[in-house]
Design a protein around this motif. Structure first.
Motif, mmCIF file in Angstrom:
data_model
loop_
_atom_site.group_PDB
_atom_site.id
_atom_site.type_symbol
_atom_site.label_atom_id
_atom_site.label_comp_id
_atom_site.label_asym_id
_atom_site.label_seq_id
_atom_site.Cartn_x
_atom_site.Cartn_y
_atom_site.Cartn_z
ATOM 1 N N VAL A 188 8.141 -5.600 7.008
ATOM 2 C CA VAL A 188 7.703 -6.005 5.678
ATOM 3 C C VAL A 188 7.189 -4.810 4.890
ATOM 4 N N ALA A 189 6.583 -3.843 5.569
ATOM 5 C CA ALA A 189 6.063 -2.661 4.886
ATOM 6 C C ALA A 189 7.190 -1.743 4.426
ATOM 7 N N ARG A 190 8.232 -1.616 5.233
ATOM 8 C CA ARG A 190 9.351 -0.728 4.865
ATOM 9 C C ARG A 190 9.964 -1.153 3.532
ATOM 10 N N HIS A 191 9.980 -2.440 3.279
ATOM 11 C CA HIS A 191 10.622 -2.945 2.061
ATOM 12 C C HIS A 191 9.646 -3.105 0.899
ATOM 13 N N ARG A 192 8.356 -2.816 1.137
ATOM 14 C CA ARG A 192 7.353 -3.045 0.100
ATOM 15 C C ARG A 192 6.447 -1.834 -0.121
ATOM 16 N N LEU A 193 6.901 -0.657 0.237
ATOM 17 C CA LEU A 193 6.051 0.525 0.130
ATOM 18 C C LEU A 193 5.500 0.743 -1.284
ATOM 19 N N PRO A 194 6.320 0.665 -2.329
ATOM 20 C CA PRO A 194 5.757 0.882 -3.676
ATOM 21 C C PRO A 194 4.677 -0.143 -4.026
ATOM 22 N N GLU A 195 4.905 -1.412 -3.671
ATOM 23 C CA GLU A 195 3.905 -2.435 -3.963
ATOM 24 C C GLU A 195 2.619 -2.191 -3.183
ATOM 25 N N LEU A 196 2.742 -1.792 -1.925
ATOM 26 C CA LEU A 196 1.565 -1.504 -1.109
ATOM 27 C C LEU A 196 0.784 -0.328 -1.681
ATOM 28 N N ALA A 197 1.492 0.707 -2.080
ATOM 29 C CA ALA A 197 0.821 1.874 -2.658
ATOM 30 C C ALA A 197 0.127 1.515 -3.970
ATOM 31 N N ALA A 198 0.760 0.662 -4.766
ATOM 32 C CA ALA A 198 0.159 0.270 -6.047
ATOM 33 C C ALA A 198 -1.103 -0.562 -5.818
ATOM 34 N N LEU A 199 -1.076 -1.435 -4.825
ATOM 35 C CA LEU A 199 -2.251 -2.255 -4.543
ATOM 36 C C LEU A 199 -3.412 -1.403 -4.050
ATOM 37 N N GLU A 200 -3.152 -0.528 -3.086
ATOM 38 C CA GLU A 200 -4.253 0.270 -2.543
ATOM 39 C C GLU A 200 -4.835 1.213 -3.601
ATOM 40 N N ALA A 201 -4.014 1.615 -4.570
ATOM 41 C CA ALA A 201 -4.486 2.534 -5.611
ATOM 42 C C ALA A 201 -5.531 1.884 -6.518
ATOM 43 N N ARG A 202 -5.577 0.554 -6.541
ATOM 44 C CA ARG A 202 -6.554 -0.136 -7.375
ATOM 45 C C ARG A 202 -7.937 -0.197 -6.715
ATOM 46 N N LEU A 203 -7.978 0.012 -5.408
ATOM 47 C CA LEU A 203 -9.228 -0.209 -4.686
ATOM 48 C C LEU A 203 -10.373 0.693 -5.148
ATOM 49 N N PRO A 204 -10.193 2.010 -5.317
ATOM 50 C CA PRO A 204 -11.340 2.840 -5.706
ATOM 51 C C PRO A 204 -12.033 2.351 -6.974
ATOM 52 N N GLY A 205 -11.278 1.980 -7.976
ATOM 53 C CA GLY A 205 -11.889 1.482 -9.205
ATOM 54 C C GLY A 205 -12.585 0.148 -9.016
ATOM 55 N N TYR A 206 -12.028 -0.692 -8.154
ATOM 56 C CA TYR A 206 -12.611 -2.007 -7.915
ATOM 57 C C TYR A 206 -13.948 -1.934 -7.179
ATOM 58 N N VAL A 207 -14.092 -0.980 -6.258
ATOM 59 C CA VAL A 207 -15.288 -0.949 -5.404
ATOM 60 C C VAL A 207 -16.336 0.049 -5.880
ATOM 61 N N ASP A 208 -16.127 0.663 -7.018
ATOM 62 C CA ASP A 208 -17.094 1.629 -7.540
ATOM 63 C C ASP A 208 -18.249 0.865 -8.172
ATOM 64 N N ARG A 209 -19.209 0.480 -7.347
ATOM 65 C CA ARG A 209 -20.321 -0.373 -7.766
ATOM 66 C C ARG A 209 -21.660 0.268 -7.386
ATOM 67 N N PRO A 210 -22.748 -0.135 -8.049
ATOM 68 C CA PRO A 210 -24.080 0.388 -7.695
ATOM 69 C C PRO A 210 -24.694 -0.305 -6.488
#
Length: 327
Positions: A188-210
Protein backbone atom coordinates in the motif's frame (compact mmCIF):
# COMPACT_ATOMS: atom_id res chain seq x y z
CA UNK A 1 -12.02 -2.52 11.70
CA UNK A 2 -8.69 -4.35 11.90
CA UNK A 3 -8.37 -7.98 12.90
CA UNK A 4 -6.74 -8.41 16.27
CA UNK A 5 -2.96 -8.35 16.07
CA UNK A 6 -0.33 -8.51 18.79
CA UNK A 7 3.36 -7.57 18.63
CA UNK A 8 5.92 -10.31 17.99
CA UNK A 9 7.01 -10.18 21.62
CA UNK A 10 4.91 -8.96 24.58
CA UNK A 11 5.76 -5.44 25.69
CA UNK A 12 6.61 -6.65 29.18
CA UNK A 13 9.29 -9.01 27.84
CA UNK A 14 11.28 -6.84 25.41
CA UNK A 15 14.07 -5.70 27.72
CA UNK A 16 17.63 -7.03 27.61
CA UNK A 17 19.29 -5.31 30.54
CA UNK A 18 21.66 -6.11 33.43
CA UNK A 19 20.29 -7.43 36.69
CA UNK A 20 21.12 -6.01 40.10
CA UNK A 21 23.89 -8.56 40.63
CA UNK A 22 25.49 -7.58 37.31
CA UNK A 23 26.16 -4.01 38.43
CA UNK A 24 29.62 -3.16 39.82
CA UNK A 25 29.96 -3.91 43.52
CA UNK A 26 31.03 -0.31 44.23
CA UNK A 27 27.87 0.96 42.55
CA UNK A 28 25.62 -1.41 44.48
CA UNK A 29 27.30 -0.34 47.72
CA UNK A 30 26.81 3.35 46.89
CA UNK A 31 23.11 2.83 46.10
CA UNK A 32 22.63 0.88 49.33
CA UNK A 33 24.38 3.62 51.29
CA UNK A 34 22.14 6.27 49.71
CA UNK A 35 19.08 4.18 50.55
CA UNK A 36 20.30 3.91 54.11
CA UNK A 37 20.02 0.12 54.23
CA UNK A 38 21.26 -2.95 52.39
CA UNK A 39 19.32 -4.09 49.33
CA UNK A 40 18.02 -7.61 49.96
CA UNK A 41 15.67 -8.03 46.98
CA UNK A 42 15.67 -6.78 43.39
CA UNK A 43 13.43 -7.28 40.38
CA UNK A 44 14.56 -6.21 36.90
CA UNK A 45 12.03 -4.47 34.64
CA UNK A 46 11.03 -6.67 31.71
CA UNK A 47 9.68 -3.89 29.49
CA UNK A 48 11.51 -1.24 27.50
CA UNK A 49 14.14 -1.29 24.78
CA UNK A 50 17.16 0.39 26.38
CA UNK A 51 19.95 -1.62 27.99
CA UNK A 52 20.35 0.41 31.18
CA UNK A 53 19.58 -1.09 34.56
CA UNK A 54 15.98 -0.55 35.65
CA UNK A 55 14.21 -2.31 38.45
CA UNK A 56 12.55 -2.32 41.83
CA UNK A 57 14.84 -2.57 44.85
CA UNK A 58 13.83 -3.41 48.40
CA UNK A 59 16.02 -2.84 51.45
CA UNK A 60 16.23 -4.82 54.67
CA UNK A 61 14.33 -1.92 56.24
CA UNK A 62 11.39 -2.60 53.91
CA UNK A 63 11.76 0.46 51.68
CA UNK A 64 10.86 -0.16 48.01
CA UNK A 65 12.09 2.13 45.23
CA UNK A 66 12.50 2.10 41.47
CA UNK A 67 16.07 2.67 40.30
CA UNK A 68 17.61 3.32 36.89
CA UNK A 69 21.38 3.31 36.30
CA UNK A 70 23.55 3.81 33.22
CA UNK A 71 27.27 4.08 32.60
CA UNK A 72 28.59 7.60 32.09
CA UNK A 73 31.07 6.21 29.57
CA UNK A 74 29.50 3.33 27.65
CA UNK A 75 25.88 4.52 27.94
CA UNK A 76 26.23 8.28 28.04
CA UNK A 77 23.03 8.82 26.07
CA UNK A 78 21.12 6.77 28.64
CA UNK A 79 22.64 8.52 31.62
CA UNK A 80 21.66 11.84 30.03
CA UNK A 81 18.12 10.54 29.45
CA UNK A 82 17.82 9.42 33.06
CA UNK A 83 19.01 12.79 34.32
CA UNK A 84 16.41 14.49 32.12
CA UNK A 85 13.66 12.19 33.39
CA UNK A 86 14.52 13.01 37.01
CA UNK A 87 14.48 16.75 36.29
CA UNK A 88 11.12 16.56 34.51
CA UNK A 89 9.29 14.34 37.00
CA UNK A 90 10.48 16.55 39.87
CA UNK A 91 8.48 19.51 38.55
CA UNK A 92 5.46 17.97 36.79
CA UNK A 93 2.23 19.44 38.18
CA UNK A 94 0.99 18.00 41.46
CA UNK A 95 -1.84 15.51 41.39
CA UNK A 96 -0.72 13.57 38.32
CA UNK A 97 -0.31 9.79 38.47
CA UNK A 98 3.46 9.94 37.96
CA UNK A 99 6.33 8.37 39.92
CA UNK A 100 8.31 11.17 41.55
CA UNK A 101 12.10 11.18 41.97
CA UNK A 102 13.64 10.75 45.41
CA UNK A 103 17.28 11.40 44.58
CA UNK A 104 20.02 11.13 41.98
CA UNK A 105 23.52 9.81 42.41
CA UNK A 106 26.77 9.62 40.46
CA UNK A 107 29.04 6.80 41.64
CA UNK A 108 31.41 4.17 40.21
CA UNK A 109 31.14 5.73 36.76
CA UNK A 110 27.33 5.51 36.67
CA UNK A 111 24.46 7.97 36.90
CA UNK A 112 21.58 6.72 39.04
CA UNK A 113 18.07 8.00 39.55
CA UNK A 114 15.74 6.76 42.28
CA UNK A 115 11.97 7.16 41.97
CA UNK A 116 8.96 6.06 43.94
CA UNK A 117 8.11 2.44 43.17
CA UNK A 118 4.58 2.10 41.77
CA UNK A 119 2.76 -1.03 42.83
CA UNK A 120 1.46 -1.89 39.40
CA UNK A 121 1.69 -3.94 36.24
CA UNK A 122 1.85 -3.16 32.55
CA UNK A 123 -1.37 -3.56 30.51
CA UNK A 124 -1.46 -6.55 28.20
CA UNK A 125 -2.41 -6.75 24.55
CA UNK A 126 -5.01 -7.01 23.16
CA UNK A 127 -6.25 -4.19 25.37
CA UNK A 128 -8.95 -4.94 27.92
CA UNK A 129 -11.60 -2.22 27.72
CA UNK A 130 -11.31 -1.22 31.36
CA UNK A 131 -7.53 -0.97 31.26
CA UNK A 132 -7.58 1.17 28.13
CA UNK A 133 -10.26 3.40 29.66
CA UNK A 134 -8.13 3.88 32.77
CA UNK A 135 -5.12 4.78 30.62
CA UNK A 136 -7.07 7.24 28.50
CA UNK A 137 -8.53 8.80 31.65
CA UNK A 138 -5.06 9.26 33.12
CA UNK A 139 -3.83 10.86 29.93
CA UNK A 140 -6.82 13.22 29.83
CA UNK A 141 -5.75 14.50 33.25
CA UNK A 142 -2.13 14.87 32.12
CA UNK A 143 -3.07 16.64 28.88
CA UNK A 144 -5.27 19.10 30.75
CA UNK A 145 -2.53 19.84 33.29
CA UNK A 146 0.03 20.50 30.54
CA UNK A 147 -2.13 22.67 28.29
CA UNK A 148 -0.55 25.64 30.05
CA UNK A 149 2.81 24.33 31.30
CA UNK A 150 3.98 25.61 34.69
CA UNK A 151 7.02 27.86 34.85
CA UNK A 152 9.17 25.09 36.35
CA UNK A 153 8.69 22.93 33.25
CA UNK A 154 9.18 25.85 30.88
CA UNK A 155 12.50 26.59 32.60
CA UNK A 156 13.82 23.16 31.59
CA UNK A 157 13.94 24.22 27.94
CA UNK A 158 12.30 21.12 26.45
CA UNK A 159 12.27 20.67 22.65
CA UNK A 160 9.38 21.35 20.29
CA UNK A 161 7.68 18.40 18.61
CA UNK A 162 7.34 20.51 15.47
CA UNK A 163 11.14 20.67 15.18
CA UNK A 164 11.53 16.98 15.99
CA UNK A 165 8.92 16.12 13.37
CA UNK A 166 10.75 18.07 10.66
CA UNK A 167 14.01 16.32 11.54
CA UNK A 168 12.92 12.75 12.27
CA UNK A 169 9.31 12.21 11.18
CA UNK A 170 9.61 12.91 7.47
CA UNK A 171 10.73 9.55 6.11
CA UNK A 172 8.15 9.19 3.36
CA UNK A 173 9.55 12.37 1.81
CA UNK A 174 13.02 10.81 1.97
CA UNK A 175 11.71 7.71 0.22
CA UNK A 176 10.00 9.77 -2.49
CA UNK A 177 13.25 11.54 -3.34
CA UNK A 178 15.33 8.37 -3.13
CA UNK A 179 17.53 9.71 -0.31
CA UNK A 180 16.30 6.76 1.73
CA UNK A 181 15.36 3.20 0.74
CA UNK A 182 13.01 0.78 2.44
CA UNK A 183 13.38 -2.93 1.65
CA UNK A 184 10.14 -4.89 1.90
CA UNK A 185 8.02 -1.75 1.70
CA UNK A 186 4.35 -2.62 2.30
CA UNK A 187 2.45 -2.72 -1.00
CA UNK A 188 0.00 0.00 0.00
CA UNK A 189 2.91 2.36 0.68
CA UNK A 190 4.61 1.69 -2.67
CA UNK A 191 1.52 2.95 -4.47
CA UNK A 192 0.85 5.89 -2.13
CA UNK A 193 4.25 7.47 -1.51
CA UNK A 194 3.27 11.00 -2.64
CA UNK A 195 0.12 10.95 -0.49
CA UNK A 196 2.06 9.66 2.52
CA UNK A 197 4.72 12.34 2.11
CA UNK A 198 2.06 15.05 1.78
CA UNK A 199 0.29 13.90 4.94
CA UNK A 200 3.42 13.71 7.08
CA UNK A 201 4.48 17.17 5.84
CA UNK A 202 1.44 18.68 7.56
CA UNK A 203 2.39 17.36 10.99
CA UNK A 204 4.96 20.00 12.07
CA UNK A 205 2.49 22.84 11.56
CA UNK A 206 -0.30 20.92 13.25
CA UNK A 207 1.65 20.10 16.43
CA UNK A 208 3.38 23.45 16.92
CA UNK A 209 1.53 24.29 20.14
CA UNK A 210 2.39 25.92 23.50
CA UNK A 211 1.09 22.88 25.40
CA UNK A 212 3.42 20.07 26.50
CA UNK A 213 3.00 16.34 25.95
CA UNK A 214 4.52 13.11 27.23
CA UNK A 215 6.16 12.44 23.86
CA UNK A 216 6.39 8.64 24.17
CA UNK A 217 2.98 7.37 25.28
CA UNK A 218 3.12 3.59 24.81
CA UNK A 219 1.77 0.48 26.49
CA UNK A 220 5.09 -0.17 28.20
CA UNK A 221 5.07 3.32 29.72
CA UNK A 222 1.83 2.61 31.58
CA UNK A 223 1.34 0.87 34.93
CA UNK A 224 -2.01 -0.17 36.37
CA UNK A 225 -2.19 -0.13 40.16
CA UNK A 226 -4.28 -2.57 42.27
CA UNK A 227 -7.20 -0.12 42.23
CA UNK A 228 -7.20 -0.11 38.41
CA UNK A 229 -5.84 3.42 38.00
CA UNK A 230 -3.20 4.08 35.35
CA UNK A 231 0.17 5.71 36.03
CA UNK A 232 2.29 7.16 33.21
CA UNK A 233 6.03 6.45 33.30
CA UNK A 234 9.25 7.31 31.44
CA UNK A 235 9.01 11.06 31.02
CA UNK A 236 12.29 11.53 29.16
CA UNK A 237 10.70 12.88 25.97
CA UNK A 238 8.51 15.67 27.30
CA UNK A 239 8.17 18.33 24.61
CA UNK A 240 5.97 21.15 23.37
CA UNK A 241 3.28 19.70 21.14
CA UNK A 242 -0.36 18.83 20.58
CA UNK A 243 -1.70 16.26 23.07
CA UNK A 244 -3.62 14.45 20.35
CA UNK A 245 -0.27 13.31 18.93
CA UNK A 246 0.39 11.30 22.11
CA UNK A 247 -3.12 9.92 21.80
CA UNK A 248 -2.59 8.83 18.19
CA UNK A 249 0.57 6.92 19.05
CA UNK A 250 -1.07 5.10 21.96
CA UNK A 251 -4.18 4.18 19.98
CA UNK A 252 -2.17 2.30 17.35
CA UNK A 253 -2.28 -0.59 19.83
CA UNK A 254 -6.01 -0.05 20.36
CA UNK A 255 -6.52 -0.39 16.60
CA UNK A 256 -4.43 -3.57 16.68
CA UNK A 257 -6.70 -4.82 19.49
CA UNK A 258 -9.71 -4.66 17.18
CA UNK A 259 -11.20 -1.62 18.94
CA UNK A 260 -12.78 1.42 17.32
CA UNK A 261 -9.65 3.56 17.52
CA UNK A 262 -11.20 6.35 15.45
CA UNK A 263 -14.02 6.76 17.95
CA UNK A 264 -11.61 6.57 20.89
CA UNK A 265 -9.49 9.31 19.32
CA UNK A 266 -12.25 11.71 18.35
CA UNK A 267 -14.12 11.45 21.68
CA UNK A 268 -11.05 11.96 23.88
CA UNK A 269 -10.61 15.41 25.48
CA UNK A 270 -7.02 15.63 24.22
CA UNK A 271 -8.27 15.62 20.62
CA UNK A 272 -10.95 18.29 20.89
CA UNK A 273 -8.91 20.72 18.77
CA UNK A 274 -7.20 18.25 16.44
CA UNK A 275 -7.34 19.20 12.74
CA UNK A 276 -9.69 17.09 10.64
CA UNK A 277 -6.73 15.26 9.12
CA UNK A 278 -4.45 15.52 12.15
CA UNK A 279 -4.77 11.83 12.99
CA UNK A 280 -3.90 10.92 9.38
CA UNK A 281 -0.83 13.16 9.46
CA UNK A 282 0.31 11.56 12.72
CA UNK A 283 -0.23 8.01 11.42
CA UNK A 284 1.65 8.80 8.22
CA UNK A 285 4.62 10.28 10.09
CA UNK A 286 4.72 7.53 12.72
CA UNK A 287 4.41 4.69 10.21
CA UNK A 288 7.25 6.06 8.09
CA UNK A 289 9.47 6.51 11.13
CA UNK A 290 8.81 3.04 12.53
CA UNK A 291 9.22 1.23 9.20
CA UNK A 292 12.47 2.96 8.29
CA UNK A 293 13.90 2.46 11.79
CA UNK A 294 12.89 -1.21 11.67
CA UNK A 295 15.00 -1.66 8.54
CA UNK A 296 18.07 -0.05 10.09
CA UNK A 297 19.55 -3.30 11.38
CA UNK A 298 20.94 -4.10 14.83
CA UNK A 299 21.78 -1.24 17.17
CA UNK A 300 22.69 -0.72 20.81
CA UNK A 301 19.13 -1.19 22.08
CA UNK A 302 17.24 -4.41 22.77
CA UNK A 303 17.36 -6.82 19.81
CA UNK A 304 13.56 -6.94 19.96
CA UNK A 305 13.13 -3.28 19.02
CA UNK A 306 13.28 -3.74 15.24
CA UNK A 307 10.49 -6.32 15.17
CA UNK A 308 8.37 -4.07 17.38
CA UNK A 309 9.02 -1.09 15.12
CA UNK A 310 8.05 -3.13 12.08
CA UNK A 311 4.83 -4.28 13.73
CA UNK A 312 4.00 -0.75 14.90
CA UNK A 313 4.72 0.74 11.47
CA UNK A 314 2.62 -1.82 9.63
CA UNK A 315 -0.25 -1.39 12.10
CA UNK A 316 -0.21 2.41 11.85
CA UNK A 317 -0.08 2.19 8.05
CA UNK A 318 -2.98 -0.28 7.93
CA UNK A 319 -5.08 2.01 10.14
CA UNK A 320 -4.24 4.99 7.93
CA UNK A 321 -5.01 3.05 4.74
CA UNK A 322 -8.41 2.07 6.16
CA UNK A 323 -9.18 5.68 7.05
CA UNK A 324 -8.13 6.86 3.59
CA UNK A 325 -9.93 4.09 1.73
CA UNK A 326 -6.71 2.87 0.12
CA UNK A 327 -6.67 -0.65 -1.27
Amino acid sequence: MAAISVPPRPYDATAVRPGWADLPADLRAAIGARLGARVNWASTAGGGFTRGFAGVLQTVAGDRVFVKAASLVDQRHLSDWYAREAAITAVLPAGLAVARPRWTLTAAGYHVICLDAIDGRMPGLPWLAGELTATLTAYATVAAALREPPAELVALGVPRLADLARADLAWWAELVTGRETLPDMPAVARHRLPELAALEARLPGYVDRPSMIHGDLRVDNVLLDPAGAAWLCDWTWLCYGAPWFDLAGLLVTAYASGLDADELFHTHPAAYDAPADGLDAALAALSGYWLVRAAAGPGTASPHIRAHQRWSGETALTWLAERQGWQ
